[in-house]
Design a protein around this motif. Structure first.
Motif, PDB file in Angstrom:
ATOM      1  N   CYS A  96     -44.530  -8.379  -9.110  1.00  0.00           N
ATOM      2  CA  CYS A  96     -44.351  -8.225  -7.665  1.00  0.00           C
ATOM      3  C   CYS A  96     -43.727  -6.877  -7.308  1.00  0.00           C
ATOM      4  O   CYS A  96     -44.094  -6.251  -6.307  1.00  0.00           O
ATOM      5  CB  CYS A  96     -43.490  -9.358  -7.110  1.00  0.00           C
ATOM      6  N   ALA A 122     -47.907 -17.097  -4.972  1.00  0.00           N
ATOM      7  CA  ALA A 122     -47.058 -17.086  -6.163  1.00  0.00           C
ATOM      8  C   ALA A 122     -46.470 -18.448  -6.497  1.00  0.00           C
ATOM      9  O   ALA A 122     -46.272 -18.769  -7.671  1.00  0.00           O
ATOM     10  CB  ALA A 122     -45.925 -16.071  -5.981  1.00  0.00           C
ATOM     11  N   ASN A 177     -51.453 -13.918 -10.823  1.00  0.00           N
ATOM     12  CA  ASN A 177     -50.417 -14.678 -10.123  1.00  0.00           C
ATOM     13  C   ASN A 177     -50.373 -16.133 -10.567  1.00  0.00           C
ATOM     14  O   ASN A 177     -49.303 -16.742 -10.606  1.00  0.00           O
ATOM     15  CB  ASN A 177     -50.656 -14.612  -8.606  1.00  0.00           C
ATOM     16  N   THR A 178     -51.522 -16.698 -10.904  1.00  0.00           N
ATOM     17  CA  THR A 178     -51.566 -18.101 -11.300  1.00  0.00           C
ATOM     18  C   THR A 178     -51.102 -18.312 -12.734  1.00  0.00           C
ATOM     19  O   THR A 178     -50.333 -19.239 -13.023  1.00  0.00           O
ATOM     20  CB  THR A 178     -52.990 -18.662 -11.146  1.00  0.00           C
ATOM     21  N   GLY A 204     -43.773 -13.125  -3.017  1.00  0.00           N
ATOM     22  CA  GLY A 204     -43.924 -13.473  -4.426  1.00  0.00           C
ATOM     23  C   GLY A 204     -42.612 -13.393  -5.180  1.00  0.00           C
ATOM     24  O   GLY A 204     -42.326 -14.224  -6.050  1.00  0.00           O
ATOM     25  N   TYR A 229     -45.940 -15.583  -0.751  1.00  0.00           N
ATOM     26  CA  TYR A 229     -45.162 -16.708  -1.275  1.00  0.00           C
ATOM     27  C   TYR A 229     -46.082 -17.856  -1.672  1.00  0.00           C
ATOM     28  O   TYR A 229     -45.924 -18.466  -2.733  1.00  0.00           O
ATOM     29  CB  TYR A 229     -44.173 -17.176  -0.204  1.00  0.00           C
ATOM     30  N   SER A 246     -40.540 -16.342  -7.170  1.00  0.00           N
ATOM     31  CA  SER A 246     -40.089 -16.177  -8.560  1.00  0.00           C
ATOM     32  C   SER A 246     -38.594 -16.447  -8.695  1.00  0.00           C
ATOM     33  O   SER A 246     -38.152 -17.111  -9.640  1.00  0.00           O
ATOM     34  CB  SER A 246     -40.412 -14.759  -9.045  1.00  0.00           C
ATOM     35  N   VAL A 266     -45.636 -20.276 -10.156  1.00  0.00           N
ATOM     36  CA  VAL A 266     -44.225 -20.412 -10.522  1.00  0.00           C
ATOM     37  C   VAL A 266     -43.886 -21.858 -10.858  1.00  0.00           C
ATOM     38  O   VAL A 266     -43.204 -22.159 -11.846  1.00  0.00           O
ATOM     39  CB  VAL A 266     -43.322 -19.895  -9.378  1.00  0.00           C
ATOM     40  N   ASN A 293     -43.283 -12.240 -13.806  1.00  0.00           N
ATOM     41  CA  ASN A 293     -43.889 -12.409 -12.487  1.00  0.00           C
ATOM     42  C   ASN A 293     -43.125 -11.595 -11.451  1.00  0.00           C
ATOM     43  O   ASN A 293     -43.713 -11.011 -10.528  1.00  0.00           O
ATOM     44  CB  ASN A 293     -43.880 -13.887 -12.107  1.00  0.00           C
TER      45      ASN A 293
END
Length: 457
Positions: free
Chosen positions: A299, A38, A274-275, A158, A35, A162, A42, A295
């Motif tokens: 995951c 991500a 992820n970024t 993640g 989490y 999202s 996000v 995204n």
């Protein structure tokens, strides 16, 4: 007097309530690690708009916070073999919760960066310790699959970030992502009561009563007693000396460097995606919500890679699966740069998730078990630290490439290079010098080893 090798008892055990308890807490802790990784990506589009920061500035902030993970992996993983892995996990969860909430309350980008950096120290120390404990307490026969399933928590974290970004943040604020970070602090007292410390830690400190209590939960019919011989002298000797120095002794130096290179490349890919994945997809013409859906698919791919890869690793071997995933990843990233079809993009990004974070999840227990039990937190911690360097560089490097106006589709192809290098790193590991646990057998007297397991000091 029976002679008991505690780690052999765990290796020979069958999955029961005790194992499930350890699994669920590790699953929970790793979930917040996923989490944490991500949520920055996000919330980034809204954050950039509110504070009017450029892509390069946003990438730098991401790298600064990831530097905190490097610090946590280096310091909190190595001291865990001396101070106790459970104790360090408690500290990590406290740091993450308090300072993630602080990041959500930050009035500007400077305070946000400071809060994120401090919270990330906790996240950097949490993962290697959770990995080493889950590996230690998993039955050998199902270890690869159990640890792989544990990492589903990472991907679910993640996914949760999202979904919050897709359905809650548009109606509230991006800070909501960070407010949720206080949850581990609320559950910390229950964690401290239920979660076990490492057996290796107890043995090295001659706390036989606690070892007996754990073994009778791991193997309820074993009837272990404090009068049994638990080879305390060997455990005490194994705990002596510098854990870091031992990573390079007994012909492990070459493999240690190979591991570090592989993890460096793996985390570079994982954190880069992820970024920047939501922003990259937004730049190709998708809306913010649609971009976040990619995204989510990433995951899901991570989950599939972890679960299917963990199952196959038990059948044909950890390293074969890891190398195959990284080669598949290289092909996938090149394919991503050559297509604009939406369905194909979703499919390939899912495969990319399996071949980056999914592969990382499989690599961690493999690396942990390569090292002797007494230094496993240090072994995986320093491997993670080398990876954090890659994760620090990735957000800024990708931001710089994006600032040149490079087509996001073409940018995907650059991920093929670290994927191939990671495959080579795992190929070069000299398994014959590793300390991989061997399966043991039970008998009526207790647990006897089928093949003696040597603990290399």
């Amino acid at each position: 007097m029976r002679s008991i090798v505690a780690s052999d008892v765990v290796a020979a055990s069958k999955f029961n309530r005790f194992h499930l308890l350890v699994f669920l807490w590790c699953f929970y802790a790793i979930g917040f690690d996923g989490y944490d990784i991500a949520m920055y990506g996000v919330g980034l589009p809204w954050m950039m708009e509110e504070w009017n920061i450029s892509s390069v500035q946003a990438g730098a902030v991401g790298s600064y916070s990831l530097f905190g993970m490097l610090v946590g992996a280096l310091i909190l993983a190595s001291v865990a073999d001396k101070l106790g892995r459970k104790n360090v996990i408690v500290l990590c969860m406290f740091l993450f919760s308090v300072f993630t909430l602080g990041a959500g309350l930050a009035p500007n980008i400077t305070w946000f960066t400071v809060m994120r950096f401090t919270a990330s120290i906790g996240m950097g120390g949490l993962m290697p310790n959770a990995i080493s404990l889950m590996t230690e307490y998993s039955p050998k026969k199902n270890r690869a699959f159990i640890v792989a399933i544990m990492y589903v928590g990472y991907a679910l974290g993640g996914i949760m970030a999202s979904l919050i970004g897709m359905y809650i943040v548009p109606h509230t604020d991006w800070r909501m992502l960070y407010y949720i970070g206080i949850i581990p602090l609320i559950t910390l007292p229950l964690f401290m009561k239920q979660f076990p410390e490492s057996i290796t830690y107890y043995l090295a400190r001659k706390q036989v009563g606690k070892v007996v209590g754990i073994l009778n939960k791991v193997h309820p019919t074993g009837n272990y007693k404090e009068t049994d011989d638990y080879k305390l002298k060997e455990a005490e000797e194994g705990a002596k000396g510098s854990p870091v120095k031992k990573l390079f002794t007994d012909k492990r130096a070459f493999s240690t460097v190979s591991i570090w290179i592989a993890v460096f490349c793996t985390l570079m890919m994982a954190y880069g995606l992820n970024t920047w994945l939501p922003k990259m997809m937004q730049d190709t013409g998708f809306s913010i919500t649609s971009s976040l859906s990619f995204n989510l698919v990433l995951c899901v791919g991570q989950i599939l890679g972890s679960v299917v890869g963990g199952y196959l690793a038990e059948k044909i071997g950890h390293r074969k699966i890891l190398v195959s995933l990284f080669f598949l990843g290289a092909i996938t990233f090149v394919a991503l740069s050559m297509t604009s079809n939406v369905i194909a993009l979703y499919f390939l990004i899912a495969i990319g998730g399996a071949c980056t974070v999914g592969a990382m999840n499989l690599g961690n227990p493999y690396i942990t078990e390569y090292y002797p039990r007494a230094i496993r937190a240090t072994g995986i911690g320093y491997a993670q630290a080398s990876g954090r360097i890659g994760s620090i560089l990735a957000p800024t490097l990708i931001a710089m490439l994006m600032a040149t106006g490079m087509n996001p589709n073409v940018l995907f192809a650059t991920f093929a290079v670290p994927s191939l290098i990671a495959a080579l790193g795992y190929i070069l590991i000299q398994e014959k010098y590793g300390s991989f646990d061997k399966l043991v057998e039970e008998d009526n007297e207790g647990v006897e080893t089928k093949e003696e397991i040597t603990i290399v000091p």
